[in-house]
Design a protein around this motif. Structure first.
Motif, PDB file in Angstrom:
ATOM      1  N   PRO B 240      22.956  28.724  45.040  1.00 32.22           N
ATOM      2  CA  PRO B 240      23.598  29.676  44.135  1.00 32.22           C
ATOM      3  C   PRO B 240      24.389  30.758  44.891  1.00 32.22           C
ATOM      4  CG  PRO B 240      21.284  29.396  43.569  1.00 32.22           C
ATOM      5  CD  PRO B 240      21.512  28.665  44.850  1.00 32.22           C
ATOM      6  N   HIS B 241      25.495  31.140  44.289  1.00 32.00           N
ATOM      7  CA  HIS B 241      26.365  32.158  44.873  1.00 32.00           C
ATOM      8  C   HIS B 241      25.607  33.457  45.163  1.00 32.00           C
ATOM      9  CE1 HIS B 241      30.243  33.901  45.759  1.00 32.00           C
ATOM     10  NE2 HIS B 241      29.897  34.964  45.041  1.00 32.00           N
ATOM     11  N   SER B 242      24.603  33.739  44.330  1.00 34.17           N
ATOM     12  CA  SER B 242      23.857  34.995  44.507  1.00 34.17           C
ATOM     13  C   SER B 242      23.123  35.033  45.847  1.00 34.17           C
ATOM     14  CB  SER B 242      22.858  35.159  43.365  1.00 34.17           C
ATOM     15  OG  SER B 242      22.033  34.017  43.280  1.00 34.17           O
ATOM     16  N   HIS B 243      23.057  33.906  46.546  1.00 35.72           N
ATOM     17  CA  HIS B 243      22.368  33.873  47.842  1.00 35.72           C
ATOM     18  C   HIS B 243      23.335  33.937  49.017  1.00 35.72           C
ATOM     19  CE1 HIS B 243      18.183  32.850  46.511  1.00 35.72           C
ATOM     20  NE2 HIS B 243      18.870  32.649  45.400  1.00 35.72           N
ATOM     21  N   GLN B 244      24.630  34.078  48.714  1.00 33.12           N
ATOM     22  CA  GLN B 244      25.615  34.088  49.802  1.00 33.12           C
ATOM     23  C   GLN B 244      25.493  35.354  50.640  1.00 33.12           C
ATOM     24  OE1 GLN B 244      29.671  32.942  48.847  1.00 33.12           O
ATOM     25  NE2 GLN B 244      30.437  34.507  50.248  1.00 33.12           N
ATOM     26  N   VAL B 245      25.471  35.139  51.947  1.00 34.66           N
ATOM     27  CA  VAL B 245      25.428  36.262  52.884  1.00 34.66           C
ATOM     28  C   VAL B 245      26.803  36.378  53.521  1.00 34.66           C
ATOM     29  CG1 VAL B 245      24.460  37.041  55.087  1.00 34.66           C
ATOM     30  CG2 VAL B 245      22.971  35.984  53.364  1.00 34.66           C
ATOM     31  N   GLY B 246      27.310  37.594  53.629  1.00 32.94           N
ATOM     32  CA  GLY B 246      28.587  37.756  54.309  1.00 32.94           C
ATOM     33  C   GLY B 246      29.449  38.800  53.659  1.00 32.94           C
ATOM     34  N   GLN B 247      30.662  38.842  54.109  1.00 33.11           N
ATOM     35  CA  GLN B 247      31.591  39.866  53.661  1.00 33.11           C
ATOM     36  C   GLN B 247      31.728  39.910  52.154  1.00 33.11           C
ATOM     37  OE1 GLN B 247      35.499  39.784  55.503  1.00 33.11           O
ATOM     38  NE2 GLN B 247      36.280  40.494  53.550  1.00 33.11           N
ATOM     39  N   THR B 248      31.807  38.732  51.541  1.00 35.33           N
ATOM     40  CA  THR B 248      31.945  38.712  50.083  1.00 35.33           C
ATOM     41  C   THR B 248      30.655  38.279  49.413  1.00 35.33           C
ATOM     42  OG1 THR B 248      32.965  36.552  50.362  1.00 35.33           O
ATOM     43  CG2 THR B 248      34.428  38.405  50.036  1.00 35.33           C
ATOM     44  N   GLY B 249      29.587  38.294  50.179  1.00 34.94           N
ATOM     45  CA  GLY B 249      28.274  38.050  49.613  1.00 34.94           C
ATOM     46  C   GLY B 249      27.431  39.282  49.870  1.00 34.94           C
ATOM     47  N   LYS B 250      26.175  39.064  50.202  1.00 32.60           N
ATOM     48  CA  LYS B 250      25.319  40.224  50.443  1.00 32.60           C
ATOM     49  C   LYS B 250      25.332  40.643  51.898  1.00 32.60           C
ATOM     50  CE  LYS B 250      22.455  39.497  46.533  1.00 32.60           C
ATOM     51  NZ  LYS B 250      21.275  38.928  45.938  1.00 32.60           N
ATOM     52  N   THR B 251      25.135  41.924  52.105  1.00 36.87           N
ATOM     53  CA  THR B 251      24.948  42.434  53.452  1.00 36.87           C
ATOM     54  C   THR B 251      23.451  42.576  53.661  1.00 36.87           C
ATOM     55  OG1 THR B 251      27.000  43.622  53.324  1.00 36.87           O
ATOM     56  CG2 THR B 251      25.465  44.327  55.013  1.00 36.87           C
ATOM     57  N   LEU B 256      14.306  39.597  60.955  1.00 40.63           N
ATOM     58  CA  LEU B 256      14.613  38.298  61.574  1.00 40.63           C
ATOM     59  C   LEU B 256      15.557  37.514  60.670  1.00 40.63           C
ATOM     60  CD1 LEU B 256      14.065  35.912  63.572  1.00 40.63           C
ATOM     61  CD2 LEU B 256      12.072  35.343  62.165  1.00 40.63           C
ATOM     62  N   TYR B 257      16.660  37.016  61.238  1.00 42.19           N
ATOM     63  CA  TYR B 257      17.616  36.199  60.488  1.00 42.19           C
ATOM     64  C   TYR B 257      17.747  34.861  61.211  1.00 42.19           C
ATOM     65  CZ  TYR B 257      21.804  34.932  57.821  1.00 42.19           C
ATOM     66  OH  TYR B 257      22.704  34.313  56.977  1.00 42.19           O
ATOM     67  N   VAL B 258      17.461  33.780  60.515  1.00 44.20           N
ATOM     68  CA  VAL B 258      17.561  32.455  61.124  1.00 44.20           C
ATOM     69  C   VAL B 258      18.726  31.708  60.481  1.00 44.20           C
ATOM     70  CG1 VAL B 258      16.303  30.332  61.685  1.00 44.20           C
ATOM     71  CG2 VAL B 258      15.028  32.469  61.355  1.00 44.20           C
ATOM     72  N   ALA B 259      19.779  31.457  61.252  1.00 42.62           N
ATOM     73  CA  ALA B 259      20.978  30.780  60.737  1.00 42.62           C
ATOM     74  C   ALA B 259      20.906  29.303  61.098  1.00 42.62           C
ATOM     75  CB  ALA B 259      22.228  31.405  61.339  1.00 42.62           C
ATOM     76  N   CYS B 260      20.876  28.433  60.098  1.00 37.72           N
ATOM     77  CA  CYS B 260      20.735  27.001  60.347  1.00 37.72           C
ATOM     78  C   CYS B 260      21.982  26.252  59.896  1.00 37.72           C
ATOM     79  CB  CYS B 260      19.527  26.447  59.596  1.00 37.72           C
ATOM     80  SG  CYS B 260      18.024  27.404  59.857  1.00 37.72           S
ATOM     81  N   GLY B 261      22.660  25.594  60.822  1.00 36.31           N
ATOM     82  CA  GLY B 261      23.870  24.859  60.456  1.00 36.31           C
ATOM     83  C   GLY B 261      24.977  25.769  59.968  1.00 36.31           C
ATOM     84  N   ILE B 262      25.032  26.963  60.559  1.00 34.61           N
ATOM     85  CA  ILE B 262      26.068  27.948  60.218  1.00 34.61           C
ATOM     86  C   ILE B 262      26.849  28.243  61.487  1.00 34.61           C
ATOM     87  CG2 ILE B 262      26.431  30.377  59.580  1.00 34.61           C
ATOM     88  CD1 ILE B 262      24.063  30.123  57.678  1.00 34.61           C
ATOM     89  N   SER B 263      28.188  28.165  61.410  1.00 37.64           N
ATOM     90  CA  SER B 263      28.975  28.309  62.636  1.00 37.64           C
ATOM     91  C   SER B 263      29.058  29.756  63.109  1.00 37.64           C
ATOM     92  CB  SER B 263      30.386  27.750  62.417  1.00 37.64           C
ATOM     93  OG  SER B 263      31.040  28.471  61.388  1.00 37.64           O
ATOM     94  N   GLY B 264      28.975  30.706  62.158  1.00 30.99           N
ATOM     95  CA  GLY B 264      29.062  32.111  62.562  1.00 30.99           C
ATOM     96  C   GLY B 264      30.463  32.671  62.446  1.00 30.99           C
ATOM     97  N   ALA B 265      31.182  32.294  61.381  1.00 29.57           N
ATOM     98  CA  ALA B 265      32.521  32.840  61.130  1.00 29.57           C
ATOM     99  C   ALA B 265      32.408  34.348  60.935  1.00 29.57           C
ATOM    100  CB  ALA B 265      33.111  32.208  59.867  1.00 29.57           C
ATOM    101  N   ILE B 266      33.494  35.048  61.240  1.00 24.45           N
ATOM    102  CA  ILE B 266      33.460  36.509  61.209  1.00 24.45           C
ATOM    103  C   ILE B 266      33.032  37.034  59.842  1.00 24.45           C
ATOM    104  CG2 ILE B 266      35.922  36.850  60.645  1.00 24.45           C
ATOM    105  CD1 ILE B 266      35.600  39.030  63.057  1.00 24.45           C
ATOM    106  N   GLN B 267      33.432  36.348  58.768  1.00 25.69           N
ATOM    107  CA  GLN B 267      33.048  36.809  57.426  1.00 25.69           C
ATOM    108  C   GLN B 267      31.559  36.636  57.181  1.00 25.69           C
ATOM    109  OE1 GLN B 267      35.547  34.655  57.969  1.00 25.69           O
ATOM    110  NE2 GLN B 267      37.411  35.374  56.979  1.00 25.69           N
ATOM    111  N   HIS B 268      30.951  35.647  57.800  1.00 24.73           N
ATOM    112  CA  HIS B 268      29.500  35.488  57.653  1.00 24.73           C
ATOM    113  C   HIS B 268      28.790  36.560  58.488  1.00 24.73           C
ATOM    114  CE1 HIS B 268      25.862  33.387  56.511  1.00 24.73           C
ATOM    115  NE2 HIS B 268      25.422  33.611  57.732  1.00 24.73           N
TER     116      HIS B 268
END
Ligand SMILES: Cc1cc2nc3c(=O)[nH]c(=O)nc-3n(C[C@H](O)[C@H](O)[C@H](O)COP(=O)(O)OP(=O)(O)OC[C@H]3O[C@@H](n4cnc5c(N)ncnc54)[C@H](O)[C@@H]3O)c2cc1C
Ligand SMILES: Nc1ncnc2c1ncn2[C@@H]1O[C@H](COP(=O)(O)O)[C@@H](O)[C@H]1O
Lengths: 261, 317
Positions: B240-251, B256-268
């Motif tokens: 769901p969109h409500s779980h999006q983290v990033g510039q246009t999601g939640k800050t 501890l933050y575990v990023a799985c299969g995420i490239s790490g774009a500047i917006q994220h």
């Protein structure tokens, strides 16, 4: 319909940013149109296109409004090449270092002068990241506030607008009559790329550039100020392990060492 | 001593975590008054729920308008209250709602506004992390009441018991606050997992999950974590969109933050870079996420996560 879109020129969000004397260094980086504002331009175009269009032959107009340094013209040109009709730019040395309170005052001053039905904004400028200017505009203009819109539907015949407001709290449906300030979230549409024809046409579109005094406004000093800005020490390079079967175990040990397990 | 007003929001039948956080920040500067905006007849019950955090007083304002007109009604009520009481500061949680209330209040009471503070000092100086967390900024409001929005989960709340005095107040809603009406409201239902912005641990999945969030969720559950997602994952409809983290999601700014299969774009990164500890699992050794990771595993998340999940469960039992 007479629609205004507030667009901001910002440093390229991919560029490294730094502070100089308490202000964002805008000289050293490329300036672009705030990408979230492209969604507002696109939505304005879709609203008029659903009702007969703008430009030659269309009954509606889209005016871009921007406050910023002299080179704001380049960023604004992009919005014109997407299809907006004209632009008003306020640029003045007295505006350097403005805060959102001051910015909204200038923008509201320009908007109040003309009889717009709708003002569209992005939800956030990628440099300031405050998400407050649209609400400030609605407050200053005494207009309906329809912000964080994930969808917008406009009925010009009855001057009414319905939006879905989409935030971290949930989804609301909201309704109001013209004039309204609308801000749109990036999920609302996919902004078009300017066509070659659009780019050529934009060169001839009217772009008024005014100083503050020309529009009868005075600069106001910012009501908030940066005391100091310190780059945080670069993070020490992290540990990186290659999984050859024991990656999960290594991750586990790291989390245990940091007391998460 | 300064008079600090805070907006007390509720999640369901309990005060939001931000109430104690805002109170703790505000109490450094002075005495804290929590404002409760309630539907008619509901104020006393809500006020009675505020039993912890350094809060001296609760002011209850009741009106149907808070639901019907949302932000502009809340802003009118608060602006009138803080003007009448000559407040030195108004603190509210940084959310779409909180920021917009703050924006309208600041314009009405002619005050400066600071958003996204991670802390507020005894002299009402705000600390912010800007440019994706690479720069620490201290700023101050130099005109009027200091209107400051504070990021959830950044102040460690003082949860000591308190028994604030309860006062009632009224306000006059302006005509312009009644121009946009809320026709219906569908709050996001909370799942069993912690809220993203309040969680101590977040496990996020991106395009690398290929649509299968089960391993991400299982790992999150083993740690009692919230689940986040990159825009690639929310755009694809995998989460769901409500779980999006990033510039246009939640800050977010968890321990501890575990990023799985995420490239790490500047917006994220813009939404998670200030996390205290960052872990990345990605099969591309050159993924930019590793540049900001404290610990990285170069590998397939479908191999690494299940093993880690099993391990956490084994160590717990
Ligand atoms: C205006 C605008 C706003 C935006 N806002 C946001 C935002 O708020 N949040 C956000 O996240 N993005 C945002 N974006 C998008 C952002 O630019 C990226 O496109 C997005 O973050 C990419 O998501 P991703 O990392 O999941 O996907 P990708 O960049 O495709 O990365 C996927 C990664 O997964 C790895 N991988 C693949 N398979 C596996 C496997 N089996 N095991 C381990 N690793 C694997 C790959 O090596 C790759 O690094 C925005 C973009 C724009 C233009
Ligand atoms: N200087 C500016 N000129 C024109 N529009 C602006 C300006 N600053 C902000 N805006 C508008 O307000 C929105 C929110 O900006 P902000 O509150 O700064 O995050 C942006 O997406 C723009 O639409």
């Amino acid at each position: 319909m007479k629609i205004a879109v507030c667009v901001k020129q910002v440093p390229d969000s991919w560029a490294e940013k730094k502070m100089v004397n308490g202000l964002l260094d805008r000289e050293g980086v490329d300036a672009v149109l705030n990408d979230l504002d492209e969604y507002a331009v696109e939505e304005a175009l879709r609203i008029v296109e659903a009702h007969g269009g703008n430009g030659e032959g269309g009954a509606h107009t889209i005016t871009l409004i921007s406050m910023g340094p002299a080179r704001t013209t380049d960023a604004v040109r992009k919005g014109l090449s997407m299809g907006a009709d004209s632009a008003i730019i306020i640029t003045d040395d007295a505006l350097v270092g403005s805060d959102a309170i001051g910015t909204s005052k200038v923008l509201a001053g320009v908007i109040a002068d003309q009889k717009f039905d709708l003002v569209l904004c992005g939800t956030e400028s990628t440099d300031a990241r405050m998400s407050v200017v649209p609400a400030m505009l609605a407050q200053r203009l005494g207009w309906a506030q329809l912000t964080f819109a994930g969808s917008v539907s406009v009925t010009p015949e009855t001057s009414s607008v319905t939006i879905t407001r989409e935030t971290e709290a949930g989804i609301d449906t909201m309704k109001a009559q013209f004039p309204c300030v609308i801000s749109v979230i990036e999920k609302i549409n996919e902004p078009r790329y300017p066509s070659f024809k659009g780019i050529m046409a934009a060169k001839k579109k009217p772009m008024e550039v005014h100083s503050l005094s020309a529009i009868g406004l005075e600069a106001q000093s910012a009501w908030s100020a940066v005391v100091d800005a310190t780059p945080r020490p670069a993070k020490a390079a992290g540990i990186k392990v290659v999984d050859e079967g024991a990656g999960g175990e290594a991750l586990l040990n790291f989390l245990a060492e940091k007391k998460f397990i | 001593m300064s008079q600090v007003f805070i907006l007390a929001e509720f999640s369901g039948d309990a005060p939001a975590k931000t109430v104690a956080e805002l109170a703790t920040a505000g109490a450094k500067a002075g005495s804290v008054t929590a404002v409760v905006l309630a539907a008619p007849g509901k104020g006393a019950a809500l006020a009675g729920l505020i039993t912890s955090g350094p809060i001296a007083e609760v002011v209850v304002i009741e009106s149907d308008a808070f639901v019907k007109y949302s932000v502009p009604a809340a802003a009118d009520a608060i602006a009138q209250l803080i003007s009448a009481r000559k407040a030195d500061a108004f603190l509210v949680a940084s959310s779409a709602y909180g920021k917009e209330v703050a924006a309208r209040v600041a314009v009405q009471v002619e005050s400066g506004l600071i958003t996204d503070a991670v802390d507020v000092g005894a002299d009402l100086t705000a600390t912010q992390l800007v440019f994706g967390g690479s720069t620490t900024v201290h700023s101050r409001v130099s005109h009027g009441c200091a209107v400051i929005t504070v990021r959830p989960n950044s102040v460690t709340p003082d949860l000591a018991a308190s028994s604030p005095t309860i006062t009632n107040a009224t306000f006059d809603i302006s005509a312009s606050a009644q121009l946009a009406e809320v026709l219906s409201s569908a709050p996001f239902v909370k799942g069993g997992r912690p809220e993203l912005t309040e969680a101590q641990i977040i496990v996020s999945g991106g395009r690398g999950t290929n649509g299968d969030f089960a391993v991400v969720e299982a790992f999150a559950d083993s740690l009692g974590a919230a689940v986040g997602a990159s825009r690639a994952a929310t755009d694809a409809g995998w989460y769901p969109h409500s779980h999006q983290v990033g510039q246009t999601g939640k800050t977010v700014s968890p321990q501890l933050y575990v990023a799985c299969g995420i490239s790490g774009a500047i917006q994220h990164r813009a939404g998670m870079q200030t996390s205290k500890l960052i872990v990345a699992v990605n099969k591309d050794p050159d993924a930019p996420i590793f540049e900001i990771a404290d610990f990285g595993v170069v590998g397939d998340l479908f191999a690494v996560l299940p093993k880690a999940t099993e391990g956490v469960q084994a160590r717990k039992s």
